[in-house]
Each structure stands twice: as structure tokens, then as C-alpha cells.
Design an enzyme around this catalytic site. Structure first.
Site, PDB file in Angstrom:
ATOM      1  N   GLU A   1       0.851  -1.181   0.000  1.00 31.12           N
ATOM      2  CA  GLU A   1       0.000   0.000   0.000  1.00 31.12           C
ATOM      3  C   GLU A   1       0.896   1.243   0.000  1.00 31.12           C
ATOM      4  OE1 GLU A   1      -2.717   0.420   3.293  1.00 31.12           O
ATOM      5  OE2 GLU A   1      -3.776   2.055   2.318  1.00 31.12           O
TER       6      GLU A   1
ATOM      7  N   GLY B   1       2.952   2.578  10.796  1.00 36.02           N
ATOM      8  CA  GLY B   1       2.686   1.792  11.993  1.00 36.02           C
ATOM      9  C   GLY B   1       2.551   0.307  11.717  1.00 36.02           C
ATOM     10  N   ALA B   2       1.679  -0.022  10.783  1.00 36.44           N
ATOM     11  CA  ALA B   2       1.429  -1.425  10.495  1.00 36.44           C
ATOM     12  C   ALA B   2       0.600  -1.529   9.224  1.00 36.44           C
ATOM     13  CB  ALA B   2       0.688  -2.098  11.646  1.00 36.44           C
TER      14      ALA B   2
ATOM     15  N   ASN C   1      -2.372  -6.377   5.464  1.00 38.98           N
ATOM     16  CA  ASN C   1      -2.379  -7.415   4.432  1.00 38.98           C
ATOM     17  C   ASN C   1      -3.245  -8.610   4.846  1.00 38.98           C
ATOM     18  OD1 ASN C   1      -0.080  -5.902   3.305  1.00 38.98           O
ATOM     19  ND2 ASN C   1       0.985  -6.771   5.069  1.00 38.98           N
TER      20      ASN C   1
ATOM     21  N   HIS D   1      -6.722  -1.824  15.107  1.00 39.89           N
ATOM     22  CA  HIS D   1      -6.914  -1.131  13.832  1.00 39.89           C
ATOM     23  C   HIS D   1      -6.677  -2.083  12.649  1.00 39.89           C
ATOM     24  CE1 HIS D   1      -6.713   2.515  11.203  1.00 39.89           C
ATOM     25  NE2 HIS D   1      -5.931   1.725  10.478  1.00 39.89           N
ATOM     26  N   GLU D   2      -5.551  -2.761  12.640  1.00 36.03           N
ATOM     27  CA  GLU D   2      -5.245  -3.635  11.497  1.00 36.03           C
ATOM     28  C   GLU D   2      -6.221  -4.800  11.442  1.00 36.03           C
ATOM     29  OE1 GLU D   2      -3.358  -2.115   9.586  1.00 36.03           O
ATOM     30  OE2 GLU D   2      -2.490  -0.767  11.084  1.00 36.03           O
TER      31      GLU D   2
ATOM     32  N   HIS E   1      -9.509  -3.757   9.928  1.00 34.34           N
ATOM     33  CA  HIS E   1      -9.439  -3.596   8.472  1.00 34.34           C
ATOM     34  C   HIS E   1      -9.896  -4.856   7.738  1.00 34.34           C
ATOM     35  CE1 HIS E   1      -7.947   0.297   7.411  1.00 34.34           C
ATOM     36  NE2 HIS E   1      -6.766   0.188   7.987  1.00 34.34           N
TER      37      HIS E   1
ATOM     38  N   GLU F   1      -9.962   4.127   6.048  1.00 28.68           N
ATOM     39  CA  GLU F   1      -9.159   4.598   7.178  1.00 28.68           C
ATOM     40  C   GLU F   1      -9.974   5.370   8.217  1.00 28.68           C
ATOM     41  OE1 GLU F   1      -6.569   3.288   7.849  1.00 28.68           O
ATOM     42  OE2 GLU F   1      -5.811   2.509   5.940  1.00 28.68           O
TER      43      GLU F   1
HETATM   44  N1  TRP Z   1      -3.104   0.900   5.767  1.00 24.15           N
HETATM   45  C1  TRP Z   1      -2.131   1.107   6.796  1.00 24.15           C
HETATM   46  C2  TRP Z   1      -2.889   1.394   8.070  1.00 24.15           C
HETATM   47  O1  TRP Z   1      -3.799   2.151   8.094  1.00 24.15           O
HETATM   48  C3  TRP Z   1      -1.243   2.263   6.506  1.00 24.15           C
HETATM   49  C4  TRP Z   1       0.095   1.958   5.935  1.00 24.15           C
HETATM   50  C5  TRP Z   1       0.994   1.100   6.417  1.00 24.15           C
HETATM   51  C6  TRP Z   1       0.724   2.586   4.839  1.00 24.15           C
HETATM   52  N2  TRP Z   1       2.131   1.154   5.674  1.00 24.15           N
HETATM   53  C7  TRP Z   1       1.982   2.058   4.706  1.00 24.15           C
HETATM   54  C8  TRP Z   1       0.327   3.547   3.948  1.00 24.15           C
HETATM   55  C9  TRP Z   1       2.867   2.475   3.712  1.00 24.15           C
HETATM   56  C10 TRP Z   1       1.186   3.978   2.948  1.00 24.15           C
HETATM   57  C11 TRP Z   1       2.439   3.435   2.830  1.00 24.15           C
HETATM   58  O2  TRP Z   1      -2.643   0.868   9.080  1.00 24.15           O
HETATM   59 ZN    ZN Z   2      -5.602   1.789   8.521  1.00 23.47          ZN
END
Ligand code: TRP
Ligand code: ZN
Length: 900
Positions: free
Chosen positions: A146, A285-286, A289, A321-322, A325, A344
Site C-alpha cells: 500500500e 505503523g502497520a 495485508n 486497527h489492522e 481492516h 481509514e
Molecule cells: N493501511 C495502513 C494502516 O492504516 C497504513 C500503511 C501502512 C501505509 N504502511 C503504509 C500507507 C505504507 C502507505 C504506505 O494501518
Molecule cells: Zn488503517
């Protein structure tokens, strides 16, 4: 297991990867517009990937089942810095005239209505310092796709509305990489002698940004979760060898999140396995996937020796949070990246509710409001201001912002406020039922809420399209004769980049009332129901209340019910009445903040006319002191809320009040207030510390609240370095085995320039030299100190063994933290600008995503005093002239220099 892997020797020598010409490289990066969206012309139903992992030469074989969706026969795949090795269609090598390949694009002509493309690319993960695509994190292979990182792995339709079923084969050296992971379920394993291979299959169609692969050696913490429908899910947490003692908390948090989502949102996990891998090198942060979350180790590893309470709470919220998702993001994903807040904003709202349900709801609410007010309002008033659903994007990585995330969550929260929990959950159920398995838009989400509740949200939709912070001005009138109380409410929304004319918003304004004596007072509507919520919809609006038998004061924006600024004249008596009679913790806290802010602003105004006044410019109203004394002496108070009441606005928060930021006066005023409060309150502050029960092991809310309070008191007291009692307490607190208390003492000493500061810093470093995450705190505490003598101290720390230019955590801990140190960053010498712009230059080529995060606080140069403006503008111009300026930086620099 039929695949054989092509490890070397390209079968196709005619493929030429032409680099961009230098002429092209100089053309400005192009912006994409939300309204230009077009549906994809091809579907990719299945993806079969084979990775032969080697640190400097990894081969990726990608087989794509491609299907034409219309008449178009030319397929254009995205790529980035790729080198193509081989290209076949339905088993036949393509001839030169049938395709065109560059490092950034693969065009294939005359595609049949269906076919299988085989694309082989070669990568160098070791050289990948940008940490996007496939890279090595301290020896571990991992991916970050991402937003648009998958195109750095192979040519693909790298957009979230192309959903495919993935099969992933991972082959690597057995000794170095005993664990080979990818999304979904492991369906086959094979020993290949020196090497081994595992095949994974993910049954859920997903966009490529959710693809993940990991190969490395770990300690594994295993557990299970039994779902509501009695399925057993295997939970696996992969950490670096030796880190198992720091993994338990994260696993517990995961199980709590899974349970909570079933109970509160009726959402149940789908796969049979859920894996989390902690890595040390990670830009954010994280990442959620599918079935294989990859985490920055900072949000996994925690025990009470090494982690503060805030660290634990952060781990819990990011794990939540993850996990959340999986439904809001993965099962239902975004149609295009302009819709990022769809997943988000909603997922942040969900993780906030998770934390609030399990912990201290009102404390969290106040902290969330604080983030919006200092950071999101700041973004709204910067040249990069954008609505939660942006209209124009150059580099998508620049839009993972506090606006899209946190204001996005506030927008969801306003829907929740308007519809109530039941109505909101009805809307969620309809959203999931309609859109499971689809890539959708923010509009689809609002429609589901609307249809499930039979309401009209047309005006509410402006929250998605209009940028900026609404200002709401309120005037109160009381007519004793008519027993009538009136609120005159005006709203306005300032112009932002690209948006000059704005419409009035639909704003839920929670209210409560108190009388002059500071007692709660209920006002009723015509039907005799207590009024708790006003809905603003017009530029000017009047709310009239009848049968009000005494003058009242309105507590406005209870629970921080909207991400807006409320402006209303308040004198001391009114503030005191609100603090005494307010029932909503946010309102009481906010009234105290207003008191502080008024005190500080008065001092700043005096300092602007006469800087010689220094600390004499600030007069703390005695009513404020008395109030705080009373609060400190009340025995039945919530300790966490008391701690928050005692935290004065910092320099950055105060700077929000000015169109032209008087940097030095702000620093002086804040320092004076801190100091005078310490002097005036020393006895009750010491008493609080003496009475603490010090249950250092417990992580329940009461124990956390007590530590918050102790640290807040100590932060004030540490300024009184000639008080022996203070010094004894400070020493013993620093000696604590609990990191929250130990770090609290360190921060108190450093930020107060207490004589112990140096010894504490040295001892801390000696003890924790081996633990990089702990040493990040040590870096940050120095970078954020209001007592920082000179920028050179920070510049020197970039050369210390605790710093590493390759690791985002180190850069955030030292340099990003420094960018929030208002007085130091904007020091009139310009050294702060040199430090940060120097760092940005250096990171421009190695990690532009991280570089870009350092740049944001510099975009507000137009709000600074002339001297600073001149120095900063010069640095920004020189940055804009860099050869090979990354698009991330180009977008921001360009925006801030051309704005008018
Ligand atoms: N989708 C991730 C989250 O909200 C965000 C994220 C993690 C991200 N690594 C990234 C976005 C690298 C852009 C690039 O937790
Ligand atoms: Zn997120």
C-alpha cells in the site's frame, strides 16, 4: 506443485528496459484527479506468483489470468524501477512489436479476450531503502504494497479496484529463512535441499495492495481464537529471536479485538489463520495485508520493563486497527485511492471505540480532540489542506494524513452521533451486506447509512468534499422577562487551496447547560425533552429555549461532537461555572484549557509590546490556581482526568491561535505558566505523589491513571530544583522498574533542565543501549525539550550510535519529534531549518516517504515572523531545485511556494 521456477538465465533477450530520458525525468510529476476515475478495462481474475528469494537478485514469476472487459485490446500495466526478464502470452514468447516495456510501464498490444500473461522480473531487495515493494528489514524479506508498492515487485494493474485470487510460491534458503509466509493458507511445502518452498493460497479476491510476503527466522507465539460460530482460528505472532517475552501483550490485544468486533459490530473473522509479523524497518505503523499483517515492531513488542503505558495502549489500538481492516478495508475495499478515508476514517473510528470500550473513554476522547486541534487544524490551515476525500493527488503516500485518518474518523463519529448506535449499526449492516467483496466509494458508505435509516444526508456529504476547519461563533442572550434563552449561531469555513467558496455544513453540536452558580441545568424543547444536541445547517441560525427561569451558560461541543472551532466569549465566572457544573468530561477539560489559553494569550500580547517583561508578562489568575488546588485535593476525582486538567497547552497548541506565530513570546509564555503553576501548587502536587499506591505491575485503568497523574505532577515539580523533597521523589521515581514512571522522571528532568537531567540521560543510555525501541524514547525526549540549548545537540545525535538514517523509527524519534518542538525548529538562527531540510535532502533519494513526513511542519512558513520566513523560504527554494526531487517532496514544496 507443478511449477518449476526460472531462477536465472532469461529466455528472452530481446526485451529492452529503456530508462526515462533525462528530459522526461525533469518534467513535473503529474497530478491525478478524483473526477477522472475510469473503471478498469481488464480484469485479472487470478494471480500466480513465484518468488525465488535472494537478497540482491530475486526473481519474480507472475502469471496473470487476464480478461478483457470491453473493446480495448491494449493493456497497460504499472511498474516502478522494474527490469523485465521474460514475457509470454499463453505460453508463447511475445515478439518485440507485440509489447513495449519501460521500467515504469509494460504495454501489451492486441490482447485476445482472455489469456494468461507470464511476466518475469528481477529485483534487488537489499538495495531497496525506500521500504516499499519487496525489501530486507534487518535480514528479513518483507513487502509493503500500500498504496502503490506492488508495482515495484511486478508489472500489474496496481489499483485497488482490480481484485484477484492469489496463489503465492515462496522459495528461499532453508537455514536463513526457515519461515516462508504469504496471504491465506499454506497449501503445500517442499524440501529442496539447501532451499525450501511453501505455496500459499488466499481464497478471498483482493487488490494487490493487500498482497504480502515474509521470509525470515523468528520466534513464534501461537494461540487460537474460537469464533462466535465455533471455528478455531490459528493465531501466529512472529518476532525476532529472543523477543517472545515482549509478545504476550500484543497477542492478548488481538484476541480482545476479535471478540470485540463480533460483539459490537457483528463482524466475524473469515480465514483459518491470522498472522502478524513484527519488523524493525517500516515506514508506518502497520499494514493490514490479508491474513498476514506486517507491523512496525514498535507496535508489537512491549513489556513493563521496556514499554510505557502509552506504548501498551498504542499496541492495543494498532493491533485492533489492522484487525478491524479485515472487514473495513479488505472484504470491502476502496474503488480508488481518493476514497482512502472510506477504509481509514471508518477503521480509526472502530479502533477508537475499541479502546474506549475497553479502557478510559473520556480520556481517549480528550486525547483524540487534542490531536485534531493541534495537528489536523494545522493541516487544514496549511497549503496541503485537503478534504477527507481529496480531489487531487500527485503522490498518494502524501495523503496518509491526520485529515484522512483522524478527521475521517470524526466524520464517521458525527454520523454515529446523528443516527445513534442502533441506527449506525443498521447502516453498517447494510453497507456490509451490499458491498462485501467489492471496491467502493465514500458515497456508497453514506448511501448505506442513509437507506438503512431513511434520512437525508445530502448536506452532511459536504464533510467529504469541503476542506478546512469550520468556525462556529456563538452568542448567548437571556431575557428574564420572557424567561427565554437564545443561542445565535454563525458558521463559516475559511478558503483553502483550490476551494474559495464554501457552503454551510451540517454540524452536530452536543450541548449541556449550567447556571451561574455552577449547577447543571436542563433545558427542554417544545415537547418537554431535554435538549442535548443541536443540528447546525445554516450560515446563521437561532435556537430559542422557553421557560428558562434563570440565566444559563451553554457548554458547547460536549464530547467534541464535531471537528470544528467554537468561538464564544467567556469570562472567568462563566468558565468556573462550566467547570463546576459540567457533566461531560471533555467540556470540563475544555473550559480549563480555555482558561489556560486566555492566560497565555494575554501574556503573549504583553510580550509583543515589551519583550523585556519576560516572565513578568504572565499573571496566573488566582481563580485558576484555586480551581486546580481544589481539584488536586478532591479525593474522589478521576486521576486521569485530573492529570489532563493539569497539562497546559504546549507551544504548538498555542501557536494554533495565531495567523502570524510569535515564536519567542509563545515559548516564554508557556514556560512562565508551567513555572508559576509549579510554584503555586507545589504542596498539593507533592502530596499526590506521596499518596500514590505505586502498583507498578498493573495495567488496569486505575493504575494507568495514577501513573499519568504522578508523571504530570512530576513534570511540573521538576522545575523546582532547589526543593529537596522534589529531588528525592524525582530520584526514586527514576529508579523505578516501571518504564512509565522511569521515563516520566527522565522527561520531567530533561524538559525542566533539572540538574539531574544529564546523569539520568547517561544512566538511561547505559542501561538500555541494546534496546533500540527504548533508545528511541531517549532520542525523542531530547528532541522535544523546550530547554534545548542549541540545535547542534540534535544534529550531533544524528551521528550517535543510537541513530540510523536507514531506519524510519530512529528518524521519527529524533527528527520528526524535533519538528514539533516549536521554539527550536523556528529558532531565529535558522539552524532548525538547516537540520531538517538537510535531512530531507539526504532522504530524498533513499526514503522519500519518510522525507516527506519531515517536510510538513515547514509548509507553514507564511505564518512565521519575517526573519524566520526569509530563512525558511530560502531553504525551501533550494530544496525545490534539487535534481531528482521525489514526487512526494515536489508536491508539497511546489504547493507551498506557489500558494498565494
Ligand atoms: N493501511 C495502513 C494502516 O492504516 C497504513 C500503511 C501502512 C501505509 N504502511 C503504509 C500507507 C505504507 C502507505 C504506505 O494501518
Ligand atoms: Zn488503517
Amino acid at each position: 506443485m507443478t511449477d518449476t521456477v526460472q531462477t536465472s538465465g532469461s529466455t528472452l533477450t530481446s526485451v529492452q528496459t529503456s530508462e526515462q530520458t533525462s528530459e522526461q525525468a525533469k518534467t513535473a510529476p503529474q497530478a491525478k484527479l478524483r473526477l477522472d476515475y475510469q473503471a478498469p478495462l481488464f480484469a485479472i481474475d487470478e494471480v500466480d506468483l513465484v518468488f525465488d528469494l535472494q537478497p540482491t537478485a530475486t526473481t519474480v514469476v507472475s502469471e496473470l489470468k487476464v480478461r478483457r472487459l470491453g473493446d480495448e485490446t491494449t493493456l497497460v500495466l504499472d511498474g516502478e524501477q522494474l527490469s523485465l526478464v521474460e514475457l509470454q502470452l499463453d505460453g508463447v514468447e511475445l515478439e518485440a512489436k507485440q509489447f513495449h516495456a519501460t521500467s515504469n510501464k509494460l504495454t501489451i498490444f492486441n490482447l485476445p479476450s482472455e489469456g494468461t500473461l507470464r511476466v518475469v522480473t528481477k529485483l534487488n531487495p537489499l538495495a531497496n531503502t525506500a521500504l516499499e515493494g519487496l525489501y530486507l528489514s534487518a535480514g528479513t524479506f518483507c513487502t509493503q504494497c500500500e498504496a502503490e508498492g506492488f508495482r515495484r515487485i511486478t508489472y500489474f494493474l496496481d489499483r485497488p479496484d482490480v481484485l484477484s485470487v492469489y496463489r503465492t510460491t515462496v522459495i528461499a534458503d532453508k537455514a536463513s529463512y526457515p519461515y516462508l509466509l504469504a496471504n491465506g493458507n499454506a497449501i503445500a511445502r517442499e524440501d529442496l535441499g539447501q532451499r525450501h518452498k511453501v505455496i500459499w493460497h488466499d481464497p478471498f479476491p483482493k487488490p494487490c495492495y493487500l498482497f504480502a510476503l515474509v521470509a525470515g527466522d523468528f520466534d513464534v507465539l501461537r494461540d487460537t481464537f474460537v469464533t462466535r460460530d465455533h471455528r478455531t482460528v490459528a493465531l501466529e505472532l512472529f518476532v525476532d529471536k529472543g523477543n517472545l517475552p515482549k509478545a504476550d501483550y500484543a497477542m492478548g490485544a488481538l484476541k480482545r479485538a476479535m471478540k470485540w468486533d463480533e460483539e459490537r459490530f457483528n463482524l466475524v473473522y473469515d480465514l483459518d489463520i491470522y498472522m502478524i509479523v513484527a519488523v524493525d524497518f517500516f515506514n508506518m505503523g502497520a499494514m493490514e495485508n490479508k491474513g498476514l499483517n506486517i507491523f512496525n515492531s514498535k507496535y508489537v513488542l512491549a513489556n513493563d520493563k521496556t514499554a510505557t503505558d502509552q506504548d501498551f495502549l498504542n499496541v492495543e489500538s494498532v493491533i485492533g486497527h489492522e484487525y478491524f481492516h479485515n472487514w473495513t478495508g479488505n472484504r470491502i475495499t476502496c474503488r480508488d485511492w481518493f476514497q482512502l478515508s472510506l477504509k481509514e476514517g471508518l477503521t480509526v473510528f472502530r479502533d477508537q471505540e475499541f479502546s474506549a470500550d475497553l479502557g478510559m473513554r473520556s480520556v481517549n476522547r480528550i486525547q483524540d480532540a487534542r490531536i485534531i486541534r493541534t495537528h489536523q487544524f494545522d493541516e487544514d490551515s496549511s497549503p496541503m489542506a485537503h478534504p477527507i476525500r481529496p480531489d487531487r493527488v500527485v503522490e498518494m503516500n502524501n495523503f496518509y494524513t491526520v485529515t484522512v485518518y483522524n478527521k475521517g474518523a470524526e466524520v464517521i463519529r458525527m454520523l454515529h452521533t446523528l443516527l445513534g448506535e442502533e441506527g449506525f449499526q443498521r447502516g453498517m449492516a447494510m453497507y456490509v451486506e451490499r458491498h462485501d467483496g467489492q471496491a467502493v466509494t465514500c458515497e456508497d458508505f453514506v448511501c448505506a447509512m442513509e437507506d438503512a435509516n431513511q434520512v437525508d444526508l445530502s448536506q452532511f456529504r459536504l464533510w467529504y468534499s469541503q476542506a478546512g476547519t469550520p468556525h462556529v461563533y456563538v452568542e448567548e442572550h437571556y431575557d428574564a422577562e420572557k424567561q427565554c434563552f437564545t443561542l445565535d449561531v454563525t458558521q463559516s469555513l475559511p478558503a483553502t487551496t483550490g476551494q474559495n467558496h464554501k457552503l454551510p455544513m451540517h454540524i452536530p453540536l452536543r450541548v449541556e447547560f449550567v447556571n451561574k452558580a455552577g449547577q447543571p441545568k436542563q433545558l427542554n424543547d417544545e415537547q418537554g425533552h431535554a435538549v442535548t444536541l443541536l443540528e447546525l445547517r445554516k450560515a446563521r441560525q437561532q435556537f430559542v429555549f422557553h421557560g428558562v427561569n434563570e440565566p444559563v451558560i451553554a457548554g458547547l461541543l460536549a464530547d467534541f461532537s464535531a471537528p470544528i472551532r467554537v468561538e464564544v466569549q467567556r469570562n472567568e465566572q462563566q468558565l468556573l461555572a462550566l467547570i463546576a457544573g459540567g457533566r461531560d468530561p471533555f467540556l470540563r477539560w475544555d473550559a480549563v484549557q480555555t482558561f489556560y489559553l486566555q492566560t497565555l494569550k494575554n501574556a503573549v500580547a504583553l510580550l509583543q509590546t515589551d519583550p523585556q517583561l519576560e516572565h513578568q508578562a504572565l499573571q496566573v489568575p488566582s481563580a485558576l490556581i484555586q480551581l486546580l488546588q481544589q481539584e488536586l485535593e478532591r479525593t474522589n476525582t478521576d486521576q486521569a482526568l485530573l492529570a489532563l486538567l493539569l497539562q497546559i497547552p504546549n507551544e504548538e497548541a498555542l501557536s494554533q491561535e495565531y495567523d502570524c506565530i510569535p515564536v519567542e513570546a509563545i515559548a516564554t509564555a508557556v514556560a512562565s505558566l508551567r513555572n508559576q503553576l509549579a510554584v503555586a501548587l507545589q504542596a498539593p502536587l507533592l502530596k499526590v505523589i506521596a499518596q500514590a499506591r505505586n502498583e507498578i505491575q498493573s495495567l488496569d485503568s486505575e493504575a494507568i491513571a495514577e501513573r499519568m497523574l504522578v508523571n504530570t505532577c512530576m513534570a511540573l515539580l521538576a522545575q523546582l530544583s532547589d526543593n529537596d523533597q522534589v529531588n528525592v521523589r524525582l530520584q526514586s521515581q527514576f529508579a523505578s522498574d516501571n518504564m512509565t514512571l522511569k521515563f516520566g522522571a527522565l522527561q520531567a528532568a530533561v524538559h525542566a533542565a533539572h540538574p539531574y537531567a544529564k546523569t539520568f540521560l547517561d544512566e538511561f543510555a547505559q542501561h538500555w543501549a541494546q534496546d533500540v525501541l527504548v533508545m528511541d524514547k531517549w532520542l525523542a525526549v531530547q528532541a522535544t525539550s523546550p530547554q534545548l540549548e542549541s540545535v547542534t545537540e540534535i544534529a550531533n545525535l544524528t551521528g550517535s550510535k543510537y541513530f540510523n538514517w536507514q531506519n524510519p523509527n530512529r528518524i521519527y524519534a529524533l527528527l520528526a519529534a524535533f519538528t514539533h518542538n516549536l521554539a527550536a525548529l523556528h529558532h531565529a538562527s535558522g539552524e532548525g531549518y538547516q537540520l531538517i531540510v538537510g535531512a530531507i535532502r539526504r532522504l530524498n533519494t533513499t526514503n522519500p516517504q519518510v522525507a516527506s513526513r519531515l517536510l510538513s511542519p515547514l509548509l507553514k512558513w507564511r505564518k512565521l515572523p519575517t526573519k524566520q520566513q526569509v530563512l525558511l523560504k530560502k531553504e525551501l527554494i533550494s530544496l525545490s531545485r534539487l535534481d531528482n526531487l521525489a514526487p512526494d517532496l515536489y508536491e508539497k514544496v511546489n504547493q507551498t511556494l506557489t500558494e498565494n
